[in-house]
Design a protein around this motif. Structure first.
Motif, mmCIF file in Angstrom:
data_model
loop_
_atom_site.group_PDB
_atom_site.id
_atom_site.type_symbol
_atom_site.label_atom_id
_atom_site.label_comp_id
_atom_site.label_asym_id
_atom_site.label_seq_id
_atom_site.Cartn_x
_atom_site.Cartn_y
_atom_site.Cartn_z
ATOM 1 N N SER A 86 -10.032 6.767 -2.138
ATOM 2 C CA SER A 86 -9.174 7.892 -2.505
ATOM 3 C C SER A 86 -7.749 7.690 -1.999
ATOM 4 C CB SER A 86 -9.746 9.194 -1.914
ATOM 5 O OG SER A 86 -9.662 9.173 -0.498
ATOM 6 N N MET A 87 -7.543 6.617 -1.226
ATOM 7 C CA MET A 87 -6.215 6.360 -0.684
ATOM 8 C C MET A 87 -5.279 5.828 -1.761
ATOM 9 S SD MET A 87 -7.471 4.578 2.860
ATOM 10 C CE MET A 87 -5.840 3.986 3.284
ATOM 11 N N PRO A 88 -3.974 6.093 -1.630
ATOM 12 C CA PRO A 88 -3.000 5.574 -2.603
ATOM 13 C C PRO A 88 -2.982 4.051 -2.604
ATOM 14 C CG PRO A 88 -2.034 7.272 -1.196
ATOM 15 C CD PRO A 88 -3.352 6.918 -0.593
ATOM 16 N N TYR A 89 -2.443 3.497 -3.676
ATOM 17 C CA TYR A 89 -2.340 2.050 -3.821
ATOM 18 C C TYR A 89 -0.865 1.680 -3.884
ATOM 19 C CZ TYR A 89 -4.898 -2.267 -4.747
ATOM 20 O OH TYR A 89 -5.486 -3.502 -4.628
ATOM 21 N N GLY A 90 -0.514 0.527 -3.366
ATOM 22 C CA GLY A 90 0.894 0.160 -3.335
ATOM 23 C C GLY A 90 1.141 -1.322 -3.515
ATOM 24 N N ALA A 91 2.381 -1.645 -3.852
ATOM 25 C CA ALA A 91 2.809 -3.038 -3.996
ATOM 26 C C ALA A 91 4.179 -3.200 -3.355
ATOM 27 C CB ALA A 91 2.856 -3.437 -5.463
ATOM 28 N N TYR A 142 18.921 -9.316 0.739
ATOM 29 C CA TYR A 142 17.478 -9.457 0.575
ATOM 30 C C TYR A 142 16.975 -8.111 0.044
ATOM 31 C CZ TYR A 142 12.559 -10.304 1.637
ATOM 32 O OH TYR A 142 11.196 -10.464 1.552
ATOM 33 N N ILE A 143 16.366 -8.098 -1.147
ATOM 34 C CA ILE A 143 16.010 -6.850 -1.824
ATOM 35 C C ILE A 143 14.499 -6.701 -1.917
ATOM 36 C CG2 ILE A 143 16.288 -5.460 -3.915
ATOM 37 C CD1 ILE A 143 18.726 -7.231 -4.594
ATOM 38 N N VAL A 144 13.990 -5.536 -1.526
ATOM 39 C CA VAL A 144 12.566 -5.239 -1.676
ATOM 40 C C VAL A 144 12.410 -3.895 -2.386
ATOM 41 C CG1 VAL A 144 11.852 -6.557 0.340
ATOM 42 C CG2 VAL A 144 12.384 -4.135 0.578
ATOM 43 N N VAL A 145 11.347 -3.785 -3.150
ATOM 44 C CA VAL A 145 11.005 -2.529 -3.820
ATOM 45 C C VAL A 145 9.555 -2.205 -3.482
ATOM 46 C CG1 VAL A 145 10.760 -1.317 -6.023
ATOM 47 C CG2 VAL A 145 12.605 -2.990 -5.713
ATOM 48 N N VAL A 146 9.324 -0.988 -3.025
ATOM 49 C CA VAL A 146 7.976 -0.513 -2.738
ATOM 50 C C VAL A 146 7.547 0.405 -3.880
ATOM 51 C CG1 VAL A 146 6.536 0.860 -1.189
ATOM 52 C CG2 VAL A 146 8.279 -0.669 -0.247
ATOM 53 N N VAL A 147 6.381 0.138 -4.447
ATOM 54 C CA VAL A 147 5.833 0.964 -5.527
ATOM 55 C C VAL A 147 4.499 1.543 -5.063
ATOM 56 C CG1 VAL A 147 5.076 1.045 -7.923
ATOM 57 C CG2 VAL A 147 6.909 -0.523 -7.256
ATOM 58 N N ILE A 148 4.367 2.865 -5.100
ATOM 59 C CA ILE A 148 3.145 3.533 -4.672
ATOM 60 C C ILE A 148 2.603 4.375 -5.825
ATOM 61 C CG2 ILE A 148 2.064 5.065 -2.982
ATOM 62 C CD1 ILE A 148 3.273 2.628 -1.693
ATOM 63 N N GLY A 149 1.309 4.258 -6.097
ATOM 64 C CA GLY A 149 0.649 5.069 -7.124
ATOM 65 C C GLY A 149 -0.679 5.575 -6.614
ATOM 66 N N GLU A 150 -1.268 6.507 -7.352
ATOM 67 C CA GLU A 150 -2.532 7.084 -6.901
ATOM 68 C C GLU A 150 -3.711 6.143 -7.100
ATOM 69 O OE1 GLU A 150 -3.621 9.623 -10.931
ATOM 70 O OE2 GLU A 150 -2.770 10.642 -9.201
ATOM 71 N N SER A 151 -3.510 5.050 -7.843
ATOM 72 C CA SER A 151 -4.579 4.073 -8.047
ATOM 73 C C SER A 151 -3.979 2.703 -8.347
ATOM 74 C CB SER A 151 -5.480 4.501 -9.216
ATOM 75 O OG SER A 151 -4.765 4.416 -10.441
ATOM 76 N N VAL A 197 2.792 -8.398 -1.625
ATOM 77 C CA VAL A 197 1.460 -7.925 -1.235
ATOM 78 C C VAL A 197 1.134 -6.698 -2.068
ATOM 79 C CG1 VAL A 197 2.399 -6.499 0.636
ATOM 80 C CG2 VAL A 197 0.010 -7.207 0.721
ATOM 81 N N LYS A 198 -0.151 -6.522 -2.381
ATOM 82 C CA LYS A 198 -0.617 -5.376 -3.152
ATOM 83 C C LYS A 198 -1.943 -4.920 -2.554
ATOM 84 C CE LYS A 198 -1.493 -5.918 -7.630
ATOM 85 N NZ LYS A 198 -2.764 -5.320 -8.099
ATOM 86 N N SER A 199 -2.005 -3.680 -2.074
ATOM 87 C CA SER A 199 -3.211 -3.200 -1.408
ATOM 88 C C SER A 199 -3.168 -1.681 -1.286
ATOM 89 C CB SER A 199 -3.318 -3.820 -0.006
ATOM 90 O OG SER A 199 -2.278 -3.313 0.835
ATOM 91 N N ARG A 200 -4.215 -1.115 -0.723
ATOM 92 C CA ARG A 200 -4.203 0.307 -0.421
ATOM 93 C C ARG A 200 -3.247 0.564 0.744
ATOM 94 N NH1 ARG A 200 -7.627 2.767 -3.493
ATOM 95 N NH2 ARG A 200 -9.413 1.641 -4.331
ATOM 96 N N VAL A 201 -2.667 1.754 0.761
ATOM 97 C CA VAL A 201 -1.707 2.101 1.810
ATOM 98 C C VAL A 201 -2.228 3.284 2.590
ATOM 99 C CG1 VAL A 201 0.212 1.220 0.443
ATOM 100 C CG2 VAL A 201 -0.385 3.620 0.271
ATOM 101 N N HIS A 202 -1.469 3.677 3.616
ATOM 102 C CA HIS A 202 -1.888 4.789 4.451
ATOM 103 C C HIS A 202 -1.929 6.071 3.641
ATOM 104 C CE1 HIS A 202 -1.800 2.237 7.875
ATOM 105 N NE2 HIS A 202 -0.497 2.093 7.891
ATOM 106 N N GLU A 203 -3.038 6.799 3.715
ATOM 107 C CA GLU A 203 -3.228 7.997 2.905
ATOM 108 C C GLU A 203 -2.152 9.052 3.166
ATOM 109 O OE1 GLU A 203 -7.003 9.804 3.370
ATOM 110 O OE2 GLU A 203 -6.841 10.934 1.523
#
Length: 417
Positions: free
Chosen positions: A279-284, A328-337, A371-377
């Motif tokens: 049920s935790m969010p997913y991120g990249a 140095y550029i980073v983008v964080v993308v978070i979604g519900e799945s 990296v792509k994985s689940r993130v802190h809820e």
């Protein structure tokens, strides 16, 4: 030139591995030493599928186009009607995919996304035309007497619902057919209806010919032998909202979560787990080599994150605070799945988000998923003001601040990556 072409091909192959599971898509090298992409397009719930094959010919994408083929998988294990429908659909699918190719440009993810939409819209028509006679009851069949009241539900997915005229017409049509549920406006658009099964069918038949960029029924339910229609409803009225979470929570509260999840192409047979971890969010975490038109690029990311229901955060770091050098550029993308994040990444890869050295709009070719994985809820509830962190004037950060932000979202694993 050849090294540049190889880099462009390799970037598409790497992104394919990030965007799809190994069951959905994979690639290998054929006997001629040429990369071949395989994309499995599921046509029904019993794992009947078409295998779409893309051959990256030498010289692609600059000088040669993709070679596109398709075959039916597990033909001998399925009914003759299913196989006939697939045989008729394949030439149309291949032709439609070929029309998406743009000379001199990367086409893999554009074609794969188009193939998904083509199957979703067109496959039901091929299937119904072949199966109608096979499954039609005999004229001499005597059907048992039964209560014919059927409660139906539909989850209808649209690219967007914005027009006030269209929204008003949908409200009036729902009232006319005595349907309850929701219309979720914005990007994407969702129409969730509940009422007599024949009224649900009539509702969709009426709105389908309207002007839509994309419209499809993704989920449906029927409850037969209903004695009291009103007491069987899960929705008491037809409401408009711009908040997807409102629809999701209501469906969850009344036991219709599986129907809502079809909006994200998640179905009952997709081994959905309801444990705490899933049920935790997913991120990249994505590294972007450069942004020639940074403001335009970041605006596209912010707009697209809203349209896809994701959270996107762009940060850049100038080493030693030397603003004369490339950041140095980073983008964080978070979604519900995971699927939500994949859809965002696919759209990113296939959209013209930046400009080249001549000021011409171009695709992103030098982004990489770190990296792509689940993130802190509960990462949204840390001491960080995430709304402020997304503001344009907050783009530049120090090394310490960047590490702190990344750790608060993905933990030490993200920092080490």
């Amino acid at each position: 030139m050849e090294e540049n072409l190889e880099e462009r091909r390799q970037a598409e192959l790497e992104f394919l591995s990030c965007a799809y599971s190994t069951k959905e898509a994979w690639w290998d090298i054929n006997d001629s030493g040429v990369p071949v992409i395989h994309r499995r397009l599921f046509l029904s719930s019993d794992d009947f599928s078409i295998l779409l094959i893309l051959i990256l010919c030498p010289g692609y994408p600059a000088f040669y186009e993709l070679d596109i083929q398709a075959i039916v998988e597990n033909r001998d294990q399925k009914s003759a009607a299913l196989a006939r429908a697939a045989d008729k659909a394949i030439p149309r699918l291949v032709q439609s995919c070929q029309q998406q190719i743009k000379e001199g440009e990367e086409s893999v993810l554009l074609i794969l996304t188009h193939a998904d939409e083509w199957v979703e819209i067109n496959w039901p028509d091929f299937l119904s035309s072949e199966c109608s006679n096979e499954f039609a009851p005999s004229k001499n069949t005597i059907l048992p007497m039964e209560n014919k009241t059927v409660l139906g539900r539909r989850l209808i997915y649209s690219h967007h619902i914005i027009s006030k005229i269209k929204r008003n017409d949908i409200q009036n049509l729902a009232l006319h057919y005595k349907l309850t549920g929701y219309i979720k406006i914005g990007w994407p658009g969702i129409i969730l209806i509940e009422g007599l099964e024949e009224n649900c069918i009539s509702f969709y038949d009426e709105i389908r010919p309207w002007s839509w960029k994309f419209l499809v029924v993704r989920g449906e339910q029927q409850q037969k032998n209903i004695h009291d229609l009103e007491s069987s409803r899960k929705f008491t009225s037809f409401n408009e909202t711009d908040d997807m979470s409102v629809v999701a929570q209501h469906c969850r509260d009344v036991g219709l979560e599986s129907l809502f999840l079809t909006s994200m192409k998640k179905y009952d047979n997709s081994s959905i787990n309801n444990d705490e971890e899933n049920s935790m969010p997913y991120g990249a975490l994505v590294h972007v080599d450069h942004m020639n038109n940074a403001k335009r690029y970041r605006k596209w990311l912010r707009t697209t994150s809203v349209e896809t229901g994701c959270f996107a955060l762009t940060k850049q770091l100038y080493p030693n605070e030397d603003f004369t050098k490339r950041p140095y550029i980073v983008v964080v993308v978070i979604g519900e799945s995971d699927d939500t994040v994949k859809q965002f990444l696919k759209r990113w890869r296939t959209s013209r988000v930046d400009v080249d050295s001549k000021g011409k709009s171009c695709l992103e070719r030098m982004m990489s998923v770190v990296v792509k994985s689940r993130v802190h809820e509960k990462f949204f509830f840390t001491s960080t003001d995430w709304k402020e962190a997304k503001e344009e004037e907050q783009v530049n950060v120090s090394s310490e601040r960047l590490i702190s932000l990344i750790e608060s979202i993905g933990g030490k694993d993200w920092v080490e990556a």
